[in-house]
Scaffold this motif. Structure first.
Motif, PDB file in Angstrom:
ATOM      1  N   ASP A  64       1.655  95.517 103.665  1.00 38.41           N
ATOM      2  CA  ASP A  64       1.136  96.865 103.812  1.00 38.41           C
ATOM      3  C   ASP A  64      -0.333  96.910 103.416  1.00 38.41           C
TER       4      ASP A  64
ATOM      5  N   HIS B 207      -3.468 101.943 100.430  1.00 36.55           N
ATOM      6  CA  HIS B 207      -3.892 103.299 100.792  1.00 36.55           C
ATOM      7  C   HIS B 207      -5.182 103.609 100.035  1.00 36.55           C
ATOM      8  N   ARG B 208      -6.280 103.713 100.779  1.00 38.54           N
ATOM      9  CA  ARG B 208      -7.574 103.971 100.161  1.00 38.54           C
ATOM     10  C   ARG B 208      -8.162 105.238 100.776  1.00 38.54           C
ATOM     11  N   PRO B 209      -7.809 106.387 100.232  1.00 32.74           N
ATOM     12  CA  PRO B 209      -8.326 107.639 100.805  1.00 32.74           C
ATOM     13  C   PRO B 209      -9.831 107.753 100.625  1.00 32.74           C
TER      14      PRO B 209
ATOM     15  N   ASN C 131      -8.447 106.849 106.480  1.00 33.99           N
ATOM     16  CA  ASN C 131      -8.672 106.327 105.143  1.00 33.99           C
ATOM     17  C   ASN C 131     -10.052 105.677 105.119  1.00 33.99           C
TER      18      ASN C 131
END
Length: 504
Positions: free
Chosen positions: A2, A5-7, A365
């Protein structure tokens, strides 16, 4: 594996004006509760174009999304109401027609009103199409009522937009955005630093400050400082279809009450706009420099404007077209940086709002997955092409041949999709509507009818309808609409009662 998740933690808007502050205000509202910093960099040394002062109905959705009180906004921007556009001298000199916002008539059986009107004309109906459009009748009579305030009346199907002062809109939205945490940085951008992957890392300002961010929104106008200059994204030129490439604009004092519509008056080498606000009017001449000089255009405009000019005329060169990609890497362009279509149908602010609407839909992202950008670009460029074709429609159907400019418009080779649309309409009034299109059937019908295009027949399902006495009932419906409109306040009285701007 995966992907982490880097917003987005920080977004930088480069450039202010209407585009920059719409972007900042919408992000301030949408990102409530998110840890995302918004910084807007602009310089007071760089002026904004600000000649476009007219909107289309979706602009009101922008105010709703921001939670802005419409009446307060109208007062603070000295706005007036707009029910559509009156076109003068486009098909032939001396002729005029109206493009209304909202519906025209009501469906009959399973057929849309326009199709029924086509056949009714063969059965004795002697009413122009716009007699059945509530916005057109209100505009003609200089009256106004909010359609949602007139439910269960013929006015309910009307729609409206606003004439606004673009500079005051930017000021209003700046106050809104800053009150919600947007940071404004004063400064001129002197350089752009890139990351190894080609993304923009940061901006180097003349002051020596460096502004870094995860994502950048380019609102630097025609310069397209980030998307064009730094990222090297090309531009598709549409000037073979839209011949005008300059505009001269001037503001004047109002003469008499402001009408609730824009005027687009065809000239020998382009067209002239008049946009009435509460305390002044915006005027301009959009023209082809291949046929007319700046001095000649300015003289023509000043000879025709109503009211005393309150500023010196300003000339704005432009190139009609769109960027090959509006979002590239971690840079997205809005407003003039993304493309330009002359303001004949007042779409500039709409495309800014639309660009942000799609940005939120495909919000990335920090890695800016190219699949999101690809879909964004497909949808936005389709919007530009839809509007382009609708604007070309006003020119290519002309029957004027009095100048080389109008002969070139009449004789041009059209984009294939537009040519097919016109052929389809000429057959029996059928329209090919695009996905989530801005201009729906009533708009195309109004311009086609106004420019003298009459379908050869009507849709076969109209034959289901018993036309005995129908023309008389349609006459009665038009008379009822006229009576209801006559009972409404004038545009000036409505503004005076609900949203008058104070004189300064």
């Amino acid at each position: 594996m995966d992907t982490p998740h880097r917003p987005l933690k920080k977004i930088c808007v480069v450039g202010g004006g209407t585009a920059g502050w719409i972007a900042a205000a919408l992000m301030a509202e949408h990102f409530k509760g998110l840890q995302c910093e918004i910084e807007l960099v602009e310089s007071d040394e760089i002026g904004t174009i600000g000649v476009g002062e007219s909107t289309v109905p979706p602009f009101l959705q922008l105010l709703t999304k921001l939670g802005v009180d419409e009446a307060a906004f109208i007062r603070e921007t000295q706005a007036s109401f707009k029910l559509g556009i009156e076109f003068r001298d486009w098909s032939r000199k001396g002729e005029r027609y109206f493009h209304p916002f909202g519906v025209i008539g009501a469906p009959v059986d399973i057929s849309e009103f326009y199709q029924v009107w086509l056949k009714a004309r063969r059965h004795g109906l002697d009413r122009p199409l716009q007699d059945f459009a509530p916005a057109s009748v209100m505009a003609r009579e200089g009256r106004f009522m909010l359609p949602f305030k007139a439910p269960r009346t013929p006015l309910a199907g009307a729609s409206y937009a606003l004439h606004v002062d673009a500079r005051r809109v930017a000021q209003f939205l700046r106050r809104f955005a800053e009150a919600r945490g947007v940071v404004r940085t004063e400064g001129l951008v002197e350089g752009v630093d890139r990351r190894p992957n080609g993304f923009v890392r940061g901006l180097r300002l003349r002051s020596g400050k460096v502004v870094e961010a995860d994502f950048f929104i380019d609102c630097t106008g025609f310069r397209a400082l980030l998307l064009g200059k730094a990222m090297g994204v090309g531009y598709t030129d549409w000037s073979q279809w839209l011949l005008c490439d300059r505009a001269v604009a001037v503001q004047t004092e109002n003469v008499g009450p402001a009408p609730p519509y824009t005027v687009a008056h065809a000239q020998d080498y382009g067209w002239r706009w008049r946009i009435p606000l509460q305390h002044r009017a915006g005027n301009g001449y959009v023209f082809s420099s291949a046929h007319l000089s700046d001095d000649e255009a300015t003289a023509t405009l000043l000879a025709q404007v109503e009211g005393r000019p309150v500023v010196d005329p300003m000339t704005v060169p432009f190139k009609t077209g769109v960027r090959d990609r509006i979002w590239s890497g971690n840079v997205l362009a809005l407003g003039l940086a993304s493309g330009f279509i002359e303001p004949l149908e007042s779409t500039a602010i709409h495309l800014i709002y639309r660009g942000m609407d799609f940005f939120f839909r495909y919000l990335p992202n920090a890695d800016c997955d190219p699949a999101l950008a690809d879909e964004y670009n497909r949808r936005m460029i389709a919007d530009y092409e839809e509007i382009r074709d609708f604007i070309i429609l006003h020119y290519c159907l002309t029957q004027r041949d009095d100048t080389a400019f109008w002969r070139a418009c009449r004789d041009m080779v059209l984009p294939s999709e537009l040519s097919a649309r016109i052929a389809l309409f000429r057959a029996n009034g059928t329209l090919a509507e695009g996905l989530d299109a801005l201009f729906r059937s009533a708009s195309w019908q109004s311009v086609m009818d106004g420019m003298g295009v009459m379908p050869r027949s009507w849709h076969p399902l109209v034959e289901r309808i018993n036309f005995a006495g129908l023309a008389q009932r349609m006459d009665q419906a038009a008379d009822l609409l006229a009576r209801v409109v006559a009972d409404q306040p004038t545009h000036a009285d409505f503004i005076r009662s609900h949203c008058a701007a104070p004189y300064e």
